[in-house]
Write an enzyme that holds these catalytic residues in place. Structure first.
Site, PDB file in Angstrom:
ATOM      1  N   GLU A 190       0.856  -1.196  -0.233  1.00  0.00           N
ATOM      2  CA  GLU A 190      -0.053   0.024  -0.055  1.00  0.00           C
ATOM      3  C   GLU A 190       1.029   1.283  -0.331  1.00  0.00           C
ATOM      4  O   GLU A 190       2.139   1.286   0.149  1.00  0.00           O
ATOM      5  CB  GLU A 190      -0.835   0.102   1.182  1.00  0.00           C
ATOM      6  CG  GLU A 190      -1.813  -1.143   1.175  1.00  0.00           C
ATOM      7  CD  GLU A 190      -2.856  -1.251   2.099  1.00  0.00           C
ATOM      8  OE1 GLU A 190      -2.475  -0.442   3.164  1.00  0.00           O
ATOM      9  OE2 GLU A 190      -3.810  -2.027   2.194  1.00  0.00           O
ATOM     10  N   CYS A 241      -1.730  -4.985  -5.474  1.00  0.00           N
ATOM     11  CA  CYS A 241      -2.443  -6.162  -4.827  1.00  0.00           C
ATOM     12  C   CYS A 241      -1.149  -7.568  -4.858  1.00  0.00           C
ATOM     13  O   CYS A 241      -0.367  -7.280  -5.738  1.00  0.00           O
ATOM     14  CB  CYS A 241      -3.658  -6.617  -5.577  1.00  0.00           C
ATOM     15  SG  CYS A 241      -5.073  -5.773  -5.246  1.00  0.00           S
ATOM     16  N   GLU A 259      -1.546 -10.231  -5.816  1.00  0.00           N
ATOM     17  CA  GLU A 259      -1.836 -11.252  -7.085  1.00  0.00           C
ATOM     18  C   GLU A 259      -1.036 -10.512  -8.170  1.00  0.00           C
ATOM     19  O   GLU A 259      -0.226 -11.284  -8.799  1.00  0.00           O
ATOM     20  CB  GLU A 259      -2.989 -11.296  -7.677  1.00  0.00           C
ATOM     21  CG  GLU A 259      -4.050 -12.102  -6.778  1.00  0.00           C
ATOM     22  CD  GLU A 259      -4.947 -11.453  -5.735  1.00  0.00           C
ATOM     23  OE1 GLU A 259      -4.247 -10.101  -5.158  1.00  0.00           O
ATOM     24  OE2 GLU A 259      -5.741 -11.734  -5.176  1.00  0.00           O
ATOM     25  N   CYS A 283      -9.827  -9.833  -5.696  1.00  0.00           N
ATOM     26  CA  CYS A 283     -10.716  -8.769  -6.277  1.00  0.00           C
ATOM     27  C   CYS A 283     -11.006  -8.832  -7.614  1.00  0.00           C
ATOM     28  O   CYS A 283     -10.371  -9.268  -8.341  1.00  0.00           O
ATOM     29  CB  CYS A 283     -10.098  -7.640  -5.819  1.00  0.00           C
ATOM     30  SG  CYS A 283      -8.729  -6.961  -6.554  1.00  0.00           S
TER      31      CYS A 283
HETATM   32  N1  THU Z   1      -5.980  -6.813  -1.918  1.00  0.00           N
HETATM   33  C1  THU Z   1      -5.169  -7.791  -2.486  1.00  0.00           C
HETATM   34  O1  THU Z   1      -3.917  -7.643  -2.411  1.00  0.00           O
HETATM   35  N2  THU Z   1      -5.589  -8.681  -3.395  1.00  0.00           N
HETATM   36  C2  THU Z   1      -6.999  -8.877  -3.437  1.00  0.00           C
HETATM   37  O2  THU Z   1      -7.317  -9.545  -4.315  1.00  0.00           O
HETATM   38  C3  THU Z   1      -7.814  -8.001  -2.804  1.00  0.00           C
HETATM   39  C4  THU Z   1      -7.305  -6.816  -2.088  1.00  0.00           C
HETATM   40  C5  THU Z   1      -5.553  -5.764  -0.936  1.00  0.00           C
HETATM   41  C6  THU Z   1      -5.337  -4.440  -1.490  1.00  0.00           C
HETATM   42  C7  THU Z   1      -5.217  -3.525  -0.073  1.00  0.00           C
HETATM   43  O3  THU Z   1      -3.764  -3.345   0.172  1.00  0.00           O
HETATM   44  C8  THU Z   1      -5.851  -4.354   0.705  1.00  0.00           C
HETATM   45  O4  THU Z   1      -5.945  -6.168   0.305  1.00  0.00           O
HETATM   46  C9  THU Z   1      -7.514  -4.247   1.180  1.00  0.00           C
HETATM   47  O5  THU Z   1      -8.233  -3.891   0.007  1.00  0.00           O
END
Ligand code: THU
Length: 131
Positions: A44, A53, A55, A90
């Site tokens: 982040e 993310c 992935e 997501c």
């Molecule tokens: N996040 C991921 O890394 N992958 C996903 O598929 C869902 C969301 C992370 C993004 C963010 O840092 C935290 O999860 C909350 O949304």
């Protein structure tokens, strides 16, 4: 590498997540068509929309390493310090995985009660967009 071992790698790399804003850590581990394993965690930023993310990190590592297809990807995520339900990718990451998936690709997740879920790409992203 077994599904359990891949999931364990996703859980392990999840501990490296940089998520001071959401406190939601995610790890991803994938096997490519050459049997090589690549991992990533979410990163982040103070400018919130710059999040990367887990992935995306694992897929970036795969591409940089010469991999072309995802055979299996394991995702482990949850609120820090809380028991988590299975964290599925997501929407944006479903599209990212789809770019490197085929009909045999599996997306596997496990909740903290050790319940397994295994999905195909078509289950997670039906009628997906392709150029
Ligand atoms: N996040 C991921 O890394 N992958 C996903 O598929 C869902 C969301 C992370 C993004 C963010 O840092 C935290 O999860 C909350 O949304």
């Amino acid at each position: 590498m077994t599904d359990d071992e891949l999931l364990e790698l996703a859980r392990k790399v999840r501990d490296q997540a940089h998520c001071p804003y959401s406190r939601f850590s995610v790890g991803a581990a994938l096997i490519d068509e050459n049997g090589r394993v690549h991992v990533g965690c979410n990163v982040e930023n103070a400018a919130y929309s710059n999040v990367s993310c887990a992935e995306a990190g694992a897929i970036g590592a795969m591409v940089a390493g010469g991999g072309k297809r995802i055979v299996t990807i394991a995702v482990a995520g949850g609120n820090m310090g809380e028991k988590s339900r299975a964290c599925t990718p997501c929407g944006g990451c479903r599209q990212r995985i789809d770019e490197f998936a085929d009909e045999n690709t599996r997306i596997i997740v496990k909740d903290d009660d050790e319940n397994w879920h295994s999905y195909s790409m078509a289950e997670l992203l039906p009628s997906s967009f392709h150029l």
